[in-house]
Design a protein around this motif. Structure first.
Motif, PDB file in Angstrom:
ATOM      1  N   GLN A  96       0.712  -1.323  -0.137  1.00 63.49           N
ATOM      2  CA  GLN A  96       0.225   0.137  -0.040  1.00 63.49           C
ATOM      3  C   GLN A  96       0.908   1.311   0.070  1.00 63.49           C
ATOM      4  OE1 GLN A  96      -2.869  -0.152   3.106  1.00 63.49           O
ATOM      5  NE2 GLN A  96      -3.277  -2.250   2.789  1.00 63.49           N
ATOM      6  N   MET A  97       1.929   1.264   0.921  1.00 61.52           N
ATOM      7  CA  MET A  97       2.987   2.400   0.983  1.00 61.52           C
ATOM      8  C   MET A  97       3.627   2.653  -0.329  1.00 61.52           C
ATOM      9  SD  MET A  97       2.123   3.721   3.617  1.00 61.52           S
ATOM     10  CE  MET A  97       3.292   5.040   3.405  1.00 61.52           C
ATOM     11  N   MET A  98       4.116   1.547  -0.991  1.00 59.90           N
ATOM     12  CA  MET A  98       4.673   1.901  -2.290  1.00 59.90           C
ATOM     13  C   MET A  98       3.922   2.199  -3.451  1.00 59.90           C
ATOM     14  SD  MET A  98       7.801   1.122  -1.782  1.00 59.90           S
ATOM     15  CE  MET A  98       8.291   1.380  -3.527  1.00 59.90           C
ATOM     16  N   TYR A  99       2.532   1.860  -3.308  1.00 55.38           N
ATOM     17  CA  TYR A  99       1.452   2.520  -4.278  1.00 55.38           C
ATOM     18  C   TYR A  99       1.198   3.809  -3.966  1.00 55.38           C
ATOM     19  CZ  TYR A  99       0.567  -1.706  -6.799  1.00 55.38           C
ATOM     20  OH  TYR A  99       0.627  -2.942  -7.700  1.00 55.38           O
ATOM     21  N   SER A 100       1.142   4.276  -2.917  1.00 53.66           N
ATOM     22  CA  SER A 100       0.898   5.798  -2.262  1.00 53.66           C
ATOM     23  C   SER A 100       2.038   6.594  -2.608  1.00 53.66           C
ATOM     24  CB  SER A 100       0.680   5.710  -0.858  1.00 53.66           C
ATOM     25  OG  SER A 100      -0.459   5.001  -0.215  1.00 53.66           O
ATOM     26  N   LEU A 101       3.123   5.988  -2.681  1.00 49.98           N
ATOM     27  CA  LEU A 101       4.269   6.868  -2.972  1.00 49.98           C
ATOM     28  C   LEU A 101       4.553   7.046  -4.518  1.00 49.98           C
ATOM     29  CD1 LEU A 101       7.335   5.475  -0.414  1.00 49.98           C
ATOM     30  CD2 LEU A 101       5.988   7.651  -0.433  1.00 49.98           C
TER      31      LEU A 101
ATOM     32  N   TRP B 183       2.178   7.049  -6.495  1.00 45.91           N
ATOM     33  CA  TRP B 183       0.818   8.200  -7.076  1.00 45.91           C
ATOM     34  C   TRP B 183       1.241   9.526  -6.675  1.00 45.91           C
ATOM     35  CZ3 TRP B 183      -0.854   6.192 -11.440  1.00 45.91           C
ATOM     36  CH2 TRP B 183      -1.196   5.022 -11.492  1.00 45.91           C
ATOM     37  N   ALA B 184       1.507   9.632  -5.162  1.00 48.07           N
ATOM     38  CA  ALA B 184       1.330  10.896  -4.461  1.00 48.07           C
ATOM     39  C   ALA B 184       2.604  11.008  -3.489  1.00 48.07           C
ATOM     40  CB  ALA B 184       0.082  10.588  -3.813  1.00 48.07           C
ATOM     41  N   GLY B 185       3.673  10.664  -3.971  1.00 42.95           N
ATOM     42  CA  GLY B 185       4.960  11.036  -3.233  1.00 42.95           C
ATOM     43  C   GLY B 185       5.215  12.247  -2.995  1.00 42.95           C
ATOM     44  N   LYS B 186       4.917  12.976  -4.101  1.00 43.49           N
ATOM     45  CA  LYS B 186       5.217  14.628  -3.671  1.00 43.49           C
ATOM     46  C   LYS B 186       4.419  15.330  -2.433  1.00 43.49           C
ATOM     47  CE  LYS B 186       6.535  15.381  -8.654  1.00 43.49           C
ATOM     48  NZ  LYS B 186       5.990  16.321  -9.801  1.00 43.49           N
ATOM     49  N   LYS B 187       3.319  14.705  -2.431  1.00 44.24           N
ATOM     50  CA  LYS B 187       2.318  15.290  -1.414  1.00 44.24           C
ATOM     51  C   LYS B 187       2.658  14.333  -0.225  1.00 44.24           C
ATOM     52  CE  LYS B 187      -0.645  18.312  -3.171  1.00 44.24           C
ATOM     53  NZ  LYS B 187      -0.932  19.562  -2.586  1.00 44.24           N
ATOM     54  N   MET B 188       2.735  13.052  -0.245  1.00 44.26           N
ATOM     55  CA  MET B 188       2.815  12.420   1.069  1.00 44.26           C
ATOM     56  C   MET B 188       4.200  12.430   1.756  1.00 44.26           C
ATOM     57  SD  MET B 188       0.548   9.188   0.271  1.00 44.26           S
ATOM     58  CE  MET B 188       0.635   8.324   1.738  1.00 44.26           C
ATOM     59  N   ALA B 189       5.126  12.532   0.845  1.00 44.58           N
ATOM     60  CA  ALA B 189       6.784  12.558   1.325  1.00 44.58           C
ATOM     61  C   ALA B 189       7.805  13.233   0.524  1.00 44.58           C
ATOM     62  CB  ALA B 189       7.345  11.053   1.434  1.00 44.58           C
ATOM     63  N   PRO B 190       7.457  14.771   0.549  1.00 42.64           N
ATOM     64  CA  PRO B 190       8.064  15.691  -0.240  1.00 42.64           C
ATOM     65  C   PRO B 190       9.447  15.901  -0.121  1.00 42.64           C
ATOM     66  CG  PRO B 190       6.795  16.882   1.577  1.00 42.64           C
ATOM     67  CD  PRO B 190       6.378  15.482   1.434  1.00 42.64           C
TER      68      PRO B 190
ATOM     69  N   LEU C 111      11.418  13.065   0.702  1.00 43.41           N
ATOM     70  CA  LEU C 111      11.936  11.660   0.301  1.00 43.41           C
ATOM     71  C   LEU C 111      12.502  11.660  -1.107  1.00 43.41           C
ATOM     72  CD1 LEU C 111      12.622   8.781   0.922  1.00 43.41           C
ATOM     73  CD2 LEU C 111      10.249   8.114   0.272  1.00 43.41           C
ATOM     74  N   LEU C 112      13.810  11.991  -1.429  1.00 36.67           N
ATOM     75  CA  LEU C 112      14.542  12.235  -2.462  1.00 36.67           C
ATOM     76  C   LEU C 112      15.288  10.953  -2.604  1.00 36.67           C
ATOM     77  CD1 LEU C 112      15.625  15.796  -2.214  1.00 36.67           C
ATOM     78  CD2 LEU C 112      13.330  14.847  -3.032  1.00 36.67           C
ATOM     79  N   VAL C 113      15.451  10.566  -4.170  1.00 38.21           N
ATOM     80  CA  VAL C 113      16.400   9.584  -4.321  1.00 38.21           C
ATOM     81  C   VAL C 113      17.023   9.837  -5.707  1.00 38.21           C
ATOM     82  CG1 VAL C 113      16.671   6.976  -5.221  1.00 38.21           C
ATOM     83  CG2 VAL C 113      14.589   7.735  -3.741  1.00 38.21           C
ATOM     84  N   GLU C 114      18.269  10.053  -5.784  1.00 35.94           N
ATOM     85  CA  GLU C 114      19.062  10.469  -6.439  1.00 35.94           C
ATOM     86  C   GLU C 114      18.664  12.041  -7.127  1.00 35.94           C
ATOM     87  OE1 GLU C 114      19.504   7.755  -9.636  1.00 35.94           O
ATOM     88  OE2 GLU C 114      20.406   6.227  -8.395  1.00 35.94           O
TER      89      GLU C 114
ATOM     90  N   GLN D  98       8.348   9.861  -5.969  1.00 35.23           N
ATOM     91  CA  GLN D  98       7.069   9.655  -6.837  1.00 35.23           C
ATOM     92  C   GLN D  98       7.675   9.787  -8.357  1.00 35.23           C
ATOM     93  OE1 GLN D  98       3.603  12.001  -6.556  1.00 35.23           O
ATOM     94  NE2 GLN D  98       3.423  12.232  -8.834  1.00 35.23           N
ATOM     95  N   ASP D  99       8.680  10.929  -8.590  1.00 33.92           N
ATOM     96  CA  ASP D  99       9.041  10.830  -9.918  1.00 33.92           C
ATOM     97  C   ASP D  99      10.080   9.924 -10.162  1.00 33.92           C
ATOM     98  OD1 ASP D  99       7.801  13.378 -10.433  1.00 33.92           O
ATOM     99  OD2 ASP D  99       9.074  14.600  -9.484  1.00 33.92           O
ATOM    100  N   TYR D 100      11.032   9.630  -9.160  1.00 35.54           N
ATOM    101  CA  TYR D 100      11.950   8.417  -9.325  1.00 35.54           C
ATOM    102  C   TYR D 100      11.232   7.324  -9.730  1.00 35.54           C
ATOM    103  CZ  TYR D 100      15.658   5.468  -8.151  1.00 35.54           C
ATOM    104  OH  TYR D 100      16.594   4.377  -8.188  1.00 35.54           O
ATOM    105  N   LEU D 101      10.260   6.830  -9.218  1.00 31.46           N
ATOM    106  CA  LEU D 101       9.420   5.579  -9.267  1.00 31.46           C
ATOM    107  C   LEU D 101       8.860   5.571 -10.859  1.00 31.46           C
ATOM    108  CD1 LEU D 101       7.861   4.552  -5.977  1.00 31.46           C
ATOM    109  CD2 LEU D 101       9.872   3.507  -7.138  1.00 31.46           C
ATOM    110  N   GLN D 102       7.916   6.540 -11.001  1.00 32.41           N
ATOM    111  CA  GLN D 102       7.245   6.838 -12.269  1.00 32.41           C
ATOM    112  C   GLN D 102       8.363   6.862 -13.568  1.00 32.41           C
ATOM    113  OE1 GLN D 102       4.340   9.759 -12.405  1.00 32.41           O
ATOM    114  NE2 GLN D 102       3.206   9.168 -10.542  1.00 32.41           N
ATOM    115  N   GLU D 103       9.292   7.511 -13.134  1.00 32.64           N
ATOM    116  CA  GLU D 103      10.081   7.738 -14.687  1.00 32.64           C
ATOM    117  C   GLU D 103      11.082   6.644 -14.750  1.00 32.64           C
ATOM    118  OE1 GLU D 103      10.540  10.189 -16.525  1.00 32.64           O
ATOM    119  OE2 GLU D 103       9.127  11.818 -15.338  1.00 32.64           O
ATOM    120  N   HIS D 104      11.532   5.861 -13.696  1.00 34.21           N
ATOM    121  CA  HIS D 104      11.893   4.484 -14.161  1.00 34.21           C
ATOM    122  C   HIS D 104      11.012   3.575 -14.488  1.00 34.21           C
ATOM    123  CE1 HIS D 104      15.375   5.854 -11.980  1.00 34.21           C
ATOM    124  NE2 HIS D 104      16.036   4.995 -12.507  1.00 34.21           N
ATOM    125  N   TYR D 105       9.799   3.478 -14.279  1.00 32.43           N
ATOM    126  CA  TYR D 105       8.822   2.612 -14.867  1.00 32.43           C
ATOM    127  C   TYR D 105       8.746   2.933 -16.153  1.00 32.43           C
ATOM    128  CZ  TYR D 105       3.821   0.748 -15.423  1.00 32.43           C
ATOM    129  OH  TYR D 105       2.726   0.196 -15.914  1.00 32.43           O
TER     130      TYR D 105
END
Length: 350
Positions: free
Chosen positions: A137-142, A144-151, A153-156, A161-168
């Protein structure tokens, strides 16, 4: 090698290169399926010969992000992609069209599902004491909405949210690059069996899932393919149950069908480029008995018509997915009356 579109959308209809409306027969094959798995290269000739004998014309061919980008970010499994290309060429020889469809069920194999690679969970840094269901549940939340839920939380340097979506999206683009000479591939699914995330956590943020999360992602996915793969169509699921929409973040809704990517009629209705590229796939659930009596043909047909109208009301091109045991005669009549294309799913046939 770029090639012309084999099928396209014209005036809401799915047509071939000769301008003829298409009606498809086929099934969904998936690495997660016990009954219709994707064949190995050594099994492929017999597999496609059998499908050809059954008059199969279209496959929903599910692939896993974790198979494409398995071990680490930006590292692609070229051996897997080479085998995929070989299999697609055999499908092409058999005259079978294919939608490649990324499957994202219960996030990925590291959490007990199928889809995302394990390194995505490591990148999110979830607490170890969470059970797999909560992590899913948390991975799907991040996603779809990581920018709101965990602004924070940065990766590289990118928000999660951007990190997961861009890699997908990049993994699917790389897949398209490796199979670009396979004329049998008519398009990509955007996501199959995705989930919305942690409903209680999402309720804390002023988000409309469809408008703020889903549609922007869909448009981003489609836009990423336009320059190099402009001939592709895009398939989006719409599980039509007559039940509650999973986009509503409330505990009484969340317990409903969580394995769905589209609400009823809820895929990109905008009159722009996406509207001419997206096919909404309506999947009808089996007809239920009422007090031990089967629903009459007229009532069944009325129910089907209502569900189709909901999707058409969103401005979408629709392809109906159903098994011959689920009111074939009713649906055939409606298809003829409405001009829809349809997909007979032989995997669930009696």
């Amino acid at each position: 090698m770029k090639h012309e579109a084999v099928i396209s959308i014209q005036d809401g209809n799915i047509i071939d290169s000769q301008g003829k409306k298409r009606i498809f027969k086929g099934t969904t094959i998936s690495p997660s399926s016990k009954y219709f798995p994707i064949p190995s290269v050594s099994e492929a000739d017999n597999f496609f010969a059998t499908l050809k004998k059954s008059d199969t014309t279209l496959l929903r061919w599910q692939i896993l992000w974790e198979d494409v980008e398995k071990d680490e970010a930006d590292s692609y499994n070229e051996a897997y992609l080479a085998d995929l290309r070989t299999l697609l060429k055999k499908a092409e020889d058999a005259g079978i069209l294919v939608f490649l469809e990324p499957l994202m069920q219960d996030w990925g194999s590291s959490l007990g599902g199928h889809g995302a690679p394990a390194w995505t969970v490591e990148a999110a840094g979830l607490e170890e004491n969470l059970d797999n269901s909560k992590k899913q549940q948390m991975m799907y939340s991040l996603f779809w909405a990581g920018k709101k839920m965990a602004p924070e939380l940065l990766v590289e340097g990118d928000n999660i949210q951007d990190y997961l979506q861009e890699h997908y999206i990049a993994a699917m683009k790389h897949t398209a690059r490796r199979v670009k000479d396979c004329k049998t591939v008519v398009g990509f699914g955007i996501m199959a069996k995705g989930q919305t995330g942690d409903s209680k956590a999402m309720e804390m943020y002023p988000l409309n899932f469809e408008e703020d999360c889903l549609k922007p992602f869909q448009k981003k996915f489609i836009a990423a393919f336009q320059k190099k793969h402009s001939h592709y169509l895009f398939l989006a699921e719409s599980t039509v149950t007559g039940q509650f929409s999973t986009w509503k973040y409330d505990s009484k809704y969340h317990s409903q069908d969580i394995h769905t990517v589209q609400r009823e009629g809820g895929v990109i209705p905008d009159a722009d480029i996406e509207a001419s590229k997206v096919i909404t796939l309506l999947s009808f659930e089996p007809t239920k008995k009422l007090l031990g009596v089967f629903v009459s043909k007229d009532k069944q047909k009325t129910a089907f018509q209502d569900k189709i109208n909901k999707a058409l009301g969103g401005g979408n091109t629709v392809m109906v997915d159903f098994s011959p045991s689920q009111g074939l005669e009713c649906l055939q009549e409606l298809v003829q009356e409405t001009g829809l294309s349809y997909f007979v799913n032989i995997a669930t046939a009696d």
